[in-house]
Design a protein around this motif. Structure first.
Motif, PDB file in Angstrom:
ATOM      1  N   VAL A   7       0.840  -1.204   0.000  1.00 50.61           N
ATOM      2  CA  VAL A   7       0.000   0.000   0.000  1.00 50.61           C
ATOM      3  C   VAL A   7       0.874   1.253   0.000  1.00 50.61           C
ATOM      4  CG1 VAL A   7      -1.661   1.342   1.356  1.00 50.61           C
ATOM      5  CG2 VAL A   7      -1.949  -1.134   1.114  1.00 50.61           C
ATOM      6  N   TYR A  24      -4.758   6.280   4.831  1.00 55.07           N
ATOM      7  CA  TYR A  24      -5.163   5.056   4.142  1.00 55.07           C
ATOM      8  C   TYR A  24      -4.648   3.815   4.875  1.00 55.07           C
ATOM      9  CZ  TYR A  24      -7.033   7.428  -0.003  1.00 55.07           C
ATOM     10  OH  TYR A  24      -7.797   8.184  -0.853  1.00 55.07           O
ATOM     11  N   ILE A  28      -7.048   0.838   6.439  1.00 52.84           N
ATOM     12  CA  ILE A  28      -6.862  -0.538   5.961  1.00 52.84           C
ATOM     13  C   ILE A  28      -6.574  -1.467   7.135  1.00 52.84           C
ATOM     14  CG2 ILE A  28      -5.336  -2.023   4.589  1.00 52.84           C
ATOM     15  CD1 ILE A  28      -5.118   0.366   2.625  1.00 52.84           C
ATOM     16  N   LEU A  73     -10.344   2.002   1.235  1.00 56.64           N
ATOM     17  CA  LEU A  73     -10.632   0.622   0.847  1.00 56.64           C
ATOM     18  C   LEU A  73     -10.756   0.484  -0.671  1.00 56.64           C
ATOM     19  CD1 LEU A  73     -13.136  -0.443   3.640  1.00 56.64           C
ATOM     20  CD2 LEU A  73     -10.656  -0.777   3.530  1.00 56.64           C
ATOM     21  N   LEU A  76      -7.301   0.366  -1.917  1.00 55.40           N
ATOM     22  CA  LEU A  76      -6.696  -0.938  -1.636  1.00 55.40           C
ATOM     23  C   LEU A  76      -7.083  -1.962  -2.699  1.00 55.40           C
ATOM     24  CD1 LEU A  76      -5.287  -3.068   0.208  1.00 55.40           C
ATOM     25  CD2 LEU A  76      -7.485  -3.278   1.405  1.00 55.40           C
TER      26      LEU A  76
END
Length: 312
Positions: A7, A24, A28, A73, A76
């Protein structure tokens, strides 16, 4: 490479901001913990919906918080895992309330500035007089200040675009004094083998001497160096936003202001002085004029510029 490392690598490849990266990664991790360590590849729309609904219903988070988690998300699955999530039909979206920012009067703004101590007073003058956002003002480097042309170059500001900003004539002498103070401090730092600053992207490799040059020093440097996460080297960063916010809050309390003092009060006053709304939009770096209208919702003629019949 672990999932979180993947990521971070993807975010840095796309040149997203460090704040985006941390936000983020946080969401996650929260998503994986919520489903007891299950790998995202083994989950889909149902699990994403359950997590986001828990944020809105059980945790009662703000709409902006839920939206940030949703963006994390989606990033991701689409960018990192290269998977598509079906439409989230059962998602309970938190409603975002209409919120108008508090705007100080001209007299209150000047009174607040008088109660700020250096260097926070100069920062406040740039926020109020130049229309800079807090992080934009703190990210100014020596090379971005042009006293002769009376302008400040904002680098990677709103929308990751550069733009020129006003340089108030009233702040010229204070700016020159701050530039001199930065130059004197930088000279002392170099004498003891320090004086490096962080540089954007791969500039350190392209310009090896930039990190220790005066031009790239921050106009408002922090009191002590910190570790650059990109290189692991000790560098000098700019003042932290919380220090300025705390100084503005304390100054507002000392000035006896009844309104909440924040680092936001530029757009309304130029409009009251007759400046065209389109010009204000350009100065603030807004793409959409509706964003500017939120900032100028209150003028000295009342909401929407209407004069009360009683005052006629």
């Amino acid at each position: 490479m672990t999932l979180i490392e993947a990521v971070r690598a993807t975010i840095r490849r796309l040149h997203c901001s460090p704040r985006t990266e941390e936000a983020y990664v946080h969401w996650i991790r929260q998503f994986i913990r919520f489903h007891h360590g299950k790998h995202p590849r083994q989950m889909g729309a149902e699990e994403v919906t359950a997590f986001l609904n828990d944020l809105a219903v059980a945790r009662r988070t703000a709409a902006s918080t839920q939206n940030q988690a949703l963006c994390a998300l989606l990033f991701l699955y689409r960018r990192v895992l290269d998977l598509q999530i079906p439409r989230l039909e059962a998602l309970e979206r938190a409603r975002r309330p209409e919120h108008l920012p508090t705007v100080l009067s001209r007299q209150d703004a000047l009174t607040l500035l008088e109660h700020l101590i250096p260097p926070f007073r100069l920062i406040g003058e740039l926020l109020y007089g130049s229309g800079l956002r807090l992080l934009e003002a703190l990210s100014i480097r020596v090379k971005d200040v042009d006293l002769d042309r009376r302008q400040i170059m904002v680098r990677r500001g709103k929308g990751q675009h550069d733009r020129p900003a006003l340089l108030p004539a009233r702040a010229r002498d204070e700016l020159q004094a701050q530039l001199d103070a930065v130059a004197q401090r930088h000279k002392k730092e170099l004498a003891v083998g320090r004086g490096e600053v962080d540089l954007p992207h791969a500039l350190r490799a392209k310009m090896p001497g930039a990190a220790t040059s005066l031009a790239w020093q921050y106009l408002f440097p922090a009191s002590r160096p910190c570790t650059d996460p990109a290189t692991g080297r000790q560098v000098l960063y700019h003042l932290h936003e919380s220090a300025v916010q705390r100084a503005v809050h304390d100054a507002g309390r000392a000035a006896g202001l009844t309104k909440r003092a924040t680092c936001h009060s530029f757009a309304t006053h130029p409009l009251e002085a007759g400046t065209d709304i389109r010009t204000i939009q350009t100065l603030l770096g807004h793409k959409d004029g509706r964003t500017t209208m939120i900032d100028v919702h209150i003028v000295d003629r009342g909401p929407l510029g209407v004069i009360s019949p009683l005052d006629r």
